[in-house]
Design a protein around this motif. Structure first.
Motif, mmCIF file in Angstrom:
data_model
loop_
_atom_site.group_PDB
_atom_site.id
_atom_site.type_symbol
_atom_site.label_atom_id
_atom_site.label_comp_id
_atom_site.label_asym_id
_atom_site.label_seq_id
_atom_site.Cartn_x
_atom_site.Cartn_y
_atom_site.Cartn_z
ATOM 1 N N LYS A 15 52.072 -88.255 67.781
ATOM 2 C CA LYS A 15 52.189 -86.795 67.815
ATOM 3 C C LYS A 15 50.959 -86.131 67.213
ATOM 4 O O LYS A 15 50.552 -85.051 67.650
ATOM 5 N N ALA A 16 50.366 -86.781 66.196
ATOM 6 C CA ALA A 16 49.205 -86.197 65.520
ATOM 7 C C ALA A 16 48.003 -86.057 66.441
ATOM 8 O O ALA A 16 47.091 -85.278 66.162
ATOM 9 N N LEU A 17 47.995 -86.811 67.557
ATOM 10 C CA LEU A 17 46.883 -86.741 68.505
ATOM 11 C C LEU A 17 47.194 -85.841 69.696
ATOM 12 O O LEU A 17 46.350 -85.659 70.576
ATOM 13 N N GLN A 18 48.397 -85.295 69.729
ATOM 14 C CA GLN A 18 48.812 -84.440 70.841
ATOM 15 C C GLN A 18 48.649 -82.978 70.479
ATOM 16 O O GLN A 18 48.832 -82.597 69.322
ATOM 17 N N ALA A 19 48.311 -82.182 71.480
ATOM 18 C CA ALA A 19 48.194 -80.744 71.250
ATOM 19 C C ALA A 19 49.582 -80.201 70.948
ATOM 20 O O ALA A 19 50.554 -80.528 71.619
ATOM 21 N N GLU A 20 49.661 -79.389 69.912
ATOM 22 C CA GLU A 20 50.949 -78.838 69.508
ATOM 23 C C GLU A 20 51.438 -77.847 70.551
ATOM 24 O O GLU A 20 50.715 -76.975 70.992
ATOM 25 N N VAL A 21 52.690 -78.011 70.955
ATOM 26 C CA VAL A 21 53.296 -77.126 71.945
ATOM 27 C C VAL A 21 53.833 -75.892 71.237
ATOM 28 O O VAL A 21 54.618 -75.984 70.304
ATOM 29 N N ILE A 22 53.367 -74.733 71.702
ATOM 30 C CA ILE A 22 53.818 -73.482 71.102
ATOM 31 C C ILE A 22 55.114 -73.065 71.767
ATOM 32 O O ILE A 22 55.175 -72.862 72.979
ATOM 33 N N GLU A 23 56.158 -72.975 70.977
ATOM 34 C CA GLU A 23 57.461 -72.600 71.509
ATOM 35 C C GLU A 23 57.465 -71.133 71.904
ATOM 36 O O GLU A 23 56.875 -70.290 71.242
ATOM 37 N N GLU A 24 58.134 -70.849 73.033
ATOM 38 C CA GLU A 24 58.254 -69.470 73.471
ATOM 39 C C GLU A 24 59.114 -68.689 72.491
ATOM 40 O O GLU A 24 60.090 -69.200 71.965
ATOM 41 N N ALA A 25 58.684 -67.468 72.275
ATOM 42 C CA ALA A 25 59.426 -66.641 71.326
ATOM 43 C C ALA A 25 60.821 -66.379 71.866
ATOM 44 O O ALA A 25 60.997 -66.021 73.028
ATOM 45 N N LYS A 26 61.811 -66.591 71.036
ATOM 46 C CA LYS A 26 63.190 -66.362 71.439
ATOM 47 C C LYS A 26 63.471 -64.874 71.474
ATOM 48 O O LYS A 26 63.018 -64.134 70.602
ATOM 49 N N PRO A 27 64.211 -64.410 72.504
ATOM 50 C CA PRO A 27 64.535 -62.976 72.562
ATOM 51 C C PRO A 27 65.375 -62.560 71.375
ATOM 52 O O PRO A 27 66.206 -63.330 70.890
#
Length: 258
Positions: A164-176
């Motif tokens: 995981k440390a080598l993977q680009a962090e996935v930005i979670e979509e803002a929850k409504p």
């Protein structure tokens, strides 16, 4: 171009792989021709990982062998037929990027052989971003992967790795944002509604006709004389009858003009 077999002895690096031929065997080991100005020497303990009682049980004169450089000295080059580790314990440090093969899968993680004395462990929480129940959901045995060293415990011989440390962090979509609660819902709304109900009840009670003690007593006396049970609903009619009688009495007592 200089190759490992033709490179000067002083330029040979540790763990360099060479090809050679056994020139002579002794009780302590064997002499190897590796195409260098200095002779190559293999100690009996470096012929194989298992114990060796006799050198001739493993190698013989004229045999071609693959060897690795262990140490370069002024008069000889010390060799080994045991493939050295890609990483010694002192070479494994946090943030080191390694490549290896998945050798075992468990529900809690995957063990990866990257050339160290022991495989490193990638915990399920370090396989990828997001929730992973078991390591088999992400990896398969025999798969080649790249990972980053998180921690090394030399005393316990443990190495923690992370993909995981080598993977680009996935930005979670803002929850409504949650919809505003309707009036009257929730703890505050319930309290407000309760107060409104109490207010309505008080208003309804205050609108009912109110009678004095004298009026109630007079009504009860009239009802008793008629042989009927007093009812609260009859208070209003009894009061009107009382008023008529009271006015009639006053008219009789007042003097008339003439």
């Amino acid at each position: 171009m200089t190759t490992p077999d033709s490179a000067p002895a002083v330029a040979l690096e540790l763990k360099t792989k060479l090809s050679g031929k056994i020139l002579k065997t002794t009780l302590a080991g064997a002499l190897v021709d590796i195409g260098q100005s200095l002779p190559g020497v293999i100690h009996i303990s470096q012929l194989q990982t298992e114990a060796v009682n006799k050198v001739e049980d493993v190698v013989k004169e004229g045999q071609s062998v693959d060897v690795w450089v262990r140490r370069v000295k002024k008069d000889r080059i010390e060799l080994t037929m045991i493939e050295p580790l890609a990483y010694e314990w002192k070479e494994i440090q946090p943030d080191l990027i390694v490549k290896g093969k998945v050798v075992r899968l468990e529900t809690y993680g995957a063990f990866v052989d990257f050339g160290a004395e022991r495989p490193g462990l990638i915990h399920v929480s370090e396989l990828t971003h997001g929730y992973v129940k078991t390591a088999s959901e992400v990896l398969k045995e025999g798969e080649e992967i790249e990972a980053k060293v998180l921690d090394v415990d030399r005393r316990k011989r443990q190495i923690r790795l992370s993909m995981k440390a080598l993977q680009a962090e996935v930005i979670e979509e803002a929850k409504p944002e949650r919809e505003d609660r309707k009036p009257g819902t929730g703890a505050k709304g319930k309290g407000k509604r309760k107060k409104e109900d109490e207010y309505v009840m008080e208003t309804e009670v205050s609108n009912e006709p109110q009678f004095t003690a004298m009026q109630i007593a007079w009504a009860q006396a009239l009802e008793k004389s008629k042989g009927k049970k007093v009812r609260r609903k009859s208070y209003k009619s009894a009061s009107e009858e009382q008023e008529k009688m009271f006015n009639s009495t006053l008219e009789k007592r007042l003097p008339t003009g003439g």
